[in-house]
Design an enzyme around this catalytic site. Structure first.
Site, PDB file in Angstrom:
ATOM      1  N   ARG A   1      63.410   3.332 -22.922  1.00  0.00           N
ATOM      2  CA  ARG A   1      62.539   2.161 -22.720  1.00  0.00           C
ATOM      3  C   ARG A   1      63.347   0.985 -22.175  1.00  0.00           C
ATOM      4  O   ARG A   1      62.897   0.246 -21.310  1.00  0.00           O
ATOM      5  CB  ARG A   1      61.837   1.764 -24.034  1.00  0.00           C
ATOM      6  CG  ARG A   1      61.182   0.386 -23.919  1.00  0.00           C
ATOM      7  CD  ARG A   1      60.084   0.071 -24.905  1.00  0.00           C
ATOM      8  NE  ARG A   1      60.352   0.485 -26.254  1.00  0.00           N
ATOM      9  CZ  ARG A   1      61.242  -0.078 -27.100  1.00  0.00           C
ATOM     10  NH1 ARG A   1      61.969  -1.106 -26.701  1.00  0.00           N
ATOM     11  NH2 ARG A   1      61.403   0.384 -28.313  1.00  0.00           N
TER      12      ARG A   1
ATOM     13  N   TYR B   1      43.230  -8.450  -5.541  1.00  0.00           N
ATOM     14  CA  TYR B   1      43.002  -7.113  -6.085  1.00  0.00           C
ATOM     15  C   TYR B   1      42.131  -7.185  -7.350  1.00  0.00           C
ATOM     16  O   TYR B   1      42.380  -8.029  -8.236  1.00  0.00           O
ATOM     17  CB  TYR B   1      44.354  -6.458  -6.394  1.00  0.00           C
ATOM     18  CG  TYR B   1      44.209  -5.088  -7.014  1.00  0.00           C
ATOM     19  CD1 TYR B   1      43.723  -4.015  -6.272  1.00  0.00           C
ATOM     20  CD2 TYR B   1      44.531  -4.862  -8.348  1.00  0.00           C
ATOM     21  CE1 TYR B   1      43.560  -2.778  -6.842  1.00  0.00           C
ATOM     22  CE2 TYR B   1      44.386  -3.617  -8.932  1.00  0.00           C
ATOM     23  CZ  TYR B   1      43.892  -2.576  -8.161  1.00  0.00           C
ATOM     24  OH  TYR B   1      43.734  -1.339  -8.735  1.00  0.00           O
TER      25      TYR B   1
ATOM     26  N   ASP C   1      52.037 -10.228  -4.093  1.00  0.00           N
ATOM     27  CA  ASP C   1      51.738  -8.808  -4.251  1.00  0.00           C
ATOM     28  C   ASP C   1      51.891  -8.164  -2.870  1.00  0.00           C
ATOM     29  O   ASP C   1      51.087  -8.396  -1.970  1.00  0.00           O
ATOM     30  CB  ASP C   1      50.314  -8.633  -4.789  1.00  0.00           C
ATOM     31  CG  ASP C   1      49.988  -7.176  -5.095  1.00  0.00           C
ATOM     32  OD1 ASP C   1      50.563  -6.277  -4.436  1.00  0.00           O
ATOM     33  OD2 ASP C   1      49.156  -6.927  -5.985  1.00  0.00           O
TER      34      ASP C   1
ATOM     35  N   LYS D   1      51.100   3.233  -4.359  1.00  0.00           N
ATOM     36  CA  LYS D   1      50.566   3.195  -3.004  1.00  0.00           C
ATOM     37  C   LYS D   1      51.626   3.622  -1.976  1.00  0.00           C
ATOM     38  O   LYS D   1      52.111   4.732  -2.051  1.00  0.00           O
ATOM     39  CB  LYS D   1      49.989   1.811  -2.720  1.00  0.00           C
ATOM     40  CG  LYS D   1      49.144   1.236  -3.896  1.00  0.00           C
ATOM     41  CD  LYS D   1      47.855   1.966  -4.143  1.00  0.00           C
ATOM     42  CE  LYS D   1      47.151   1.581  -5.448  1.00  0.00           C
ATOM     43  NZ  LYS D   1      46.905   0.156  -5.642  1.00  0.00           N
TER      44      LYS D   1
HETATM   45  C1  LIG Z   1      46.585  -0.703  -6.731  1.00  0.00           C
HETATM   46  C2  LIG Z   1      46.961  -2.121  -6.686  1.00  0.00           C
HETATM   47  C3  LIG Z   1      47.418  -2.778  -7.839  1.00  0.00           C
HETATM   48  C4  LIG Z   1      47.455  -2.126  -9.206  1.00  0.00           C
HETATM   49  O1  LIG Z   1      48.326  -1.055  -9.225  1.00  0.00           O
HETATM   50  P1  LIG Z   1      48.169   0.238 -10.197  1.00  0.00           P
HETATM   51  O2  LIG Z   1      49.361   1.041  -9.846  1.00  0.00           O
HETATM   52  O3  LIG Z   1      46.863   0.889  -9.828  1.00  0.00           O
HETATM   53  O4  LIG Z   1      48.156  -0.249 -11.597  1.00  0.00           O
HETATM   54  C5  LIG Z   1      47.808  -4.106  -7.707  1.00  0.00           C
HETATM   55  N1  LIG Z   1      47.739  -4.749  -6.518  1.00  0.00           N
HETATM   56  C6  LIG Z   1      47.293  -4.145  -5.403  1.00  0.00           C
HETATM   57  C7  LIG Z   1      47.244  -4.908  -4.123  1.00  0.00           C
HETATM   58  C8  LIG Z   1      46.894  -2.813  -5.441  1.00  0.00           C
HETATM   59  O5  LIG Z   1      46.438  -2.225  -4.326  1.00  0.00           O
END
Ligand SMILES: *Cc1c(COP(=O)(O)O)cnc(C)c1O
Length: 392
Positions: free
Chosen positions: A57, A109, A181, A206
């Site tokens: 962790r 998001y 982000d 992603k």
């Molecule tokens: C998918 C996404 C998230 C959240 O990510 P997870 O891995 O699904 O928890 C945050 N910001 C953006 C722009 C995203 O596309």
């Protein structure tokens, strides 16, 4: 610690850094590909003699390799690798003092929006959702001394851009921590820390992993002090990512540059195909010179990315006909994988928004979003052409 910056001594191109991350780092056998350390714990050399790691962790060698790779790609002092994009977002919000002001995009998001709203209801923070294009509104909110300013560029699903340099400079002057982000582009196409942000956040689910087979996240900070604070919080709250996920993400990362190159090439072709169709009223893609912020995209991004959206004249019925019968494109949420995905924001990714909020955000019933993959261009183009015929 969750983050050991292992930046290479010799400067190298990002594509090379992504390929070489952790390669030949194994001192025991000289393995080319780094081994996967699943162990939950690590022995002490002797009483009071802690080795580099003690408990996964808190820190794990496989996870640290992935974090170091992301830190190098984003140009940060270090990274914290988390269990999901949302836990990365949550981690950064730990730094907001009680009822501190957080400024976030009105078209951000959905998961981030939901979390911010829930924390606001609890009184943990004060929330101001903003259209960053509204300069006077931004100035007014800056005068209230925000703790954090969150930016998403390009936005989801309309691919609207925020001028990160200009926005970050104003927010920094106002004493705010600037968070971007960067999920939609990855550090190969946009480097928020170079543009003045303190922190870049990712859903590694992603583009970074790119194969739709893990859920993960990361926070990269420009300053070592912030890395230290967030590493402490990540261990404290237990949001650090699993070693196997980090290992897979590190493998996915190696092909990021070639994936993006092909994805952008496919996206460009599909955007032009959509533009030429009478069934389509609008195409939102920063790579098209009719995009209202085409010039900003050229300046701020190293490429247009591979996310695009478009509006069908025929509304929801046309969208349903478009989606039914696709051969090489799946109707699914998420993005950034090697496979092309179609989403209908009104009923899928943005279904939690009220119809009025959707309308305000410009999300109509005929809006469709594509996450363009690496399939053969002609197959995708043919699939799209058939779908457009159905939708006409
Ligand atoms: C998918 C996404 C998230 C959240 O990510 P997870 O891995 O699904 O928890 C945050 N910001 C953006 C722009 C995203 O596309």
């Amino acid at each position: 610690m969750s983050s050991t910056p292992l930046q290479s001594a010799t400067p190298r191109a990002p594509a090379t850094a992504a390929v070489r991350a952790g390669i030949e780092s194994d001192g025991q056998f000289g393995a080319i590909v780094p081994p996967l350390h699943l162990s939950a714990n690590f022995s002490f050399a002797a009483l009071g003699e802690r080795r580099t790691y003690d408990y996964t962790r808190s820190g794990n060698p496989t996870r640290d390799l992935f974090g170091a790779a992301l830190a190098e790609l984003e140009g940060g002092a270090g990274a914290v690798v988390t269990s999901s994009g949302m836990s990365a977002v949550r981690l950064v919000l730990e730094l907001v003092p009680r009822s501190g002001l957080v400024v976030a995009p009105h078209d951000g998001y959905g998961g981030t929006f939901r979390l911010l709203k829930a924390l606001e209801r609890q009184g943990a923070l004060t929330l101001e959702l903003l259209d960053f294009a509204d300069g006077p509104a931004f100035e007014r909110v800056l005068a209230r001394g925000p703790s954090q300013v969150w930016i998403e560029s390009p936005s989801n699903p309309l691919l609207r851009l925020v001028d990160i340099s200009a926005t970050a400079a104003r927010a920094r002057d106002a004493g705010a921590l600037v968070v971007v982000d960067n999920t939609f582009l990855s550090p190969l196409l946009q480097r928020p820390l170079d543009l003045g942000a303190h922190i870049a956040v990712h859903s590694t689910t992603k583009y970074l992993n790119g194969h739709s087979d893990i859920v993960g996240g990361a926070v990269v900070c420009r300053a070592a002090e912030l890395v230290e604070q967030l590493t402490w919080w990540a261990n404290c709250t237990g949001v650090t990512g699993a070693p196997f996920d980090a290992w897979l993400a590190l493998r996915g990362l190696r092909t990021l540059d070639v994936r993006l190159t092909r994805q952008q090439e496919n996206a460009r072709v599909l955007a032009h195909r959509l533009l030429a169709s009478p069934a389509v009223s609008r195409v939102h893609y920063p790579g098209l010179d009719n995009h209202p912020q085409f010039e900003l995209a050229q300046r701020q991004q190293r490429g247009p990315g591979a996310m695009l959206s478009f509006e069908l004249e025929g509304g929801r019925d046309a969208a349903a006909r478009f989606a039914k019968g696709l051969a090489h494109i799946s109707l699914a949420e998420s993005l950034g994988g090697v496979e092309t995905l179609l989403a209908h924001p009104a009923t899928m990714t943005h279904a939690a928004m009220t119809p009025e909020a959707q309308a305000r955000a410009g999300i109509g019933p005929g809006l469709l979003r594509l996450s363009v993959g690496i399939e053969h261009t002609l197959d995708l183009e043919a699939d799209l052409s058939r779908a457009l015929e159905r939708a006409t």
